[in-house]
Motif scaffolding. Structure first.
Motif, PDB file in Angstrom:
ATOM      1  N   ASN A  11       0.847  -1.193   0.000  1.00 14.61           N
ATOM      2  CA  ASN A  11       0.000   0.000   0.000  1.00 14.61           C
ATOM      3  C   ASN A  11       0.881   1.242   0.000  1.00 14.61           C
ATOM      4  N   LEU A  12       1.203   1.736  -1.192  1.00 20.71           N
ATOM      5  CA  LEU A  12       1.999   2.942  -1.313  1.00 20.71           C
ATOM      6  C   LEU A  12       1.102   4.159  -1.091  1.00 20.71           C
ATOM      7  N   PRO A  13       1.683   5.325  -0.847  1.00 19.84           N
ATOM      8  CA  PRO A  13       0.848   6.505  -0.597  1.00 19.84           C
ATOM      9  C   PRO A  13      -0.106   6.833  -1.745  1.00 19.84           C
ATOM     10  N   HIS A  14       0.248   6.431  -2.974  1.00 20.57           N
ATOM     11  CA  HIS A  14      -0.531   6.854  -4.138  1.00 20.57           C
ATOM     12  C   HIS A  14      -1.155   5.703  -4.920  1.00 20.57           C
ATOM     13  N   ILE A  15      -0.787   4.454  -4.613  1.00 23.26           N
ATOM     14  CA  ILE A  15      -1.306   3.324  -5.372  1.00 23.26           C
ATOM     15  C   ILE A  15      -0.983   2.023  -4.625  1.00 23.26           C
ATOM     16  N   GLU A  16      -1.748   0.978  -4.890  1.00 19.71           N
ATOM     17  CA  GLU A  16      -1.463  -0.332  -4.311  1.00 19.71           C
ATOM     18  C   GLU A  16      -0.848  -1.221  -5.381  1.00 19.71           C
TER      19      GLU A  16
END
Length: 287
Positions: A11-16
């Motif tokens: 779970n990245l800050p901008h996309i999974e």
């Protein structure tokens, strides 16, 4: 063929993003990047053959089980570079190596040139720099990209009645692959829909690039690399037939190993995977 891996979601800050993990947790940190329209199964044959490395084989954004960019977004190469940095942050890796095939190799070079202090080693498979374009062609290329983007909404992704039909189509696609390779990519790349199966990939991935780096740009990234580079060059692949890239290679002291096989030699069969593994196992163990 060993398929021992761990499935994870990041779970990245901008996309999974989705990924497969291979190798011991204390191994040399390596992020593996597949080619255009492929997925993390691109490394299913190769990764288990690499020793002493901890591999995070990503489904790049828009591919496989990873998320798609938000509406209005796109898939520029430098956006992938940012994704990789965020993945490294999640694992606490200040320095890491990159294993890239085709488009994944190109993204690896761009990131290593932009932030040489972060990248330990580059292991590349039949990929180096993006297709280039000079200034005089830029307006036409942008116009082509804008028209294609406007038309995308009226297009429908192909639906195949059976998995076998989809596999056969992938075998004949860009960067043609063996049946076994196509089957591996299909395991992760297909999803059921009414009427059969279609590929999970974001349709925007097929849009033409609105802007290409010039040859001077590409050379600037290569000249800024400060880490060791090993390139497995497929003798029947794509790079060997690009005269401009072959000429570029002559300017650098990269470790280039010509290997028999096509563009996906690391995935097409065990023989190709063994050859690439022999090349990179030596490379990763050099002090």
């Amino acid at each position: 063929m060993s398929n021992l891996f761990e499935e994870v979601r990041l779970n990245l800050p901008h996309i999974e993003l989705a990924a497969h993990l291979f190798g011991p947790e204390d191994g040399l940190p390596v992020i593996a990047l597949h080619g255009w329209l492929d997925n993390s199964m691109s490394f299913a044959r190769l990764a288990p053959k690499l020793t002493g490395v901890r591999i995070v084989a990503l489904d790049l954004a828009g591919h496989g089980h990873s998320g798609h960019r938000p509406a209005g977004g796109g898939y520029a190469l430098w956006d992938y570079a940012y994704d990789i940095l965020q993945v490294a942050e999640q694992f606490g890796w200040q320095r890491f190596s990159l294993l890239g095939h085709s488009m994944g190799a190109i993204v690896s070079v761009l990131l290593a040139g932009a932030l040489p202090e972060r990248v330990e080693r580059l292991a590349l498979i039949d990929g180096l720099v993006p297709f280039t374009g000079e200034a005089e062609t830029a307006p036409e290329k942008l116009g082509e990209a804008l028209r294609a983007k406007l038309a995308l909404g009226s297009k429908r992704k192909p639906v195949y009645e059976t998995v076998e039909r989809a596999v056969e189509a992938r075998m004949k696609g860009v960067g043609a692959v063996s049946r076994e390779a196509a089957e591996l990519l299909a395991q992760r790349g297909l999803m059921p829909v009414p009427g059969g199966y279609t590929w999970r990939t974001d349709p925007r991935l097929t849009l033409p690039s609105p802007l290409r780096l010039t040859q001077a740009h590409a050379l600037a990234f290569l000249r800024r690399l400060s880490c060791p580079v090993s390139l497995a060059l497929a003798e029947q692949g794509m790079l060997a037939h690009q005269a401009a890239v072959v000429k570029m290679l002559g300017e650098f002291s990269f470790d280039v190993t010509p290997l028999a096989g096509g563009h996906h030699l690391h995935l097409d069969d065990e023989k190709g995977a063994d050859a690439v593994a022999d090349c990179f196992n030596r490379f990763f163990t050099v002090a």
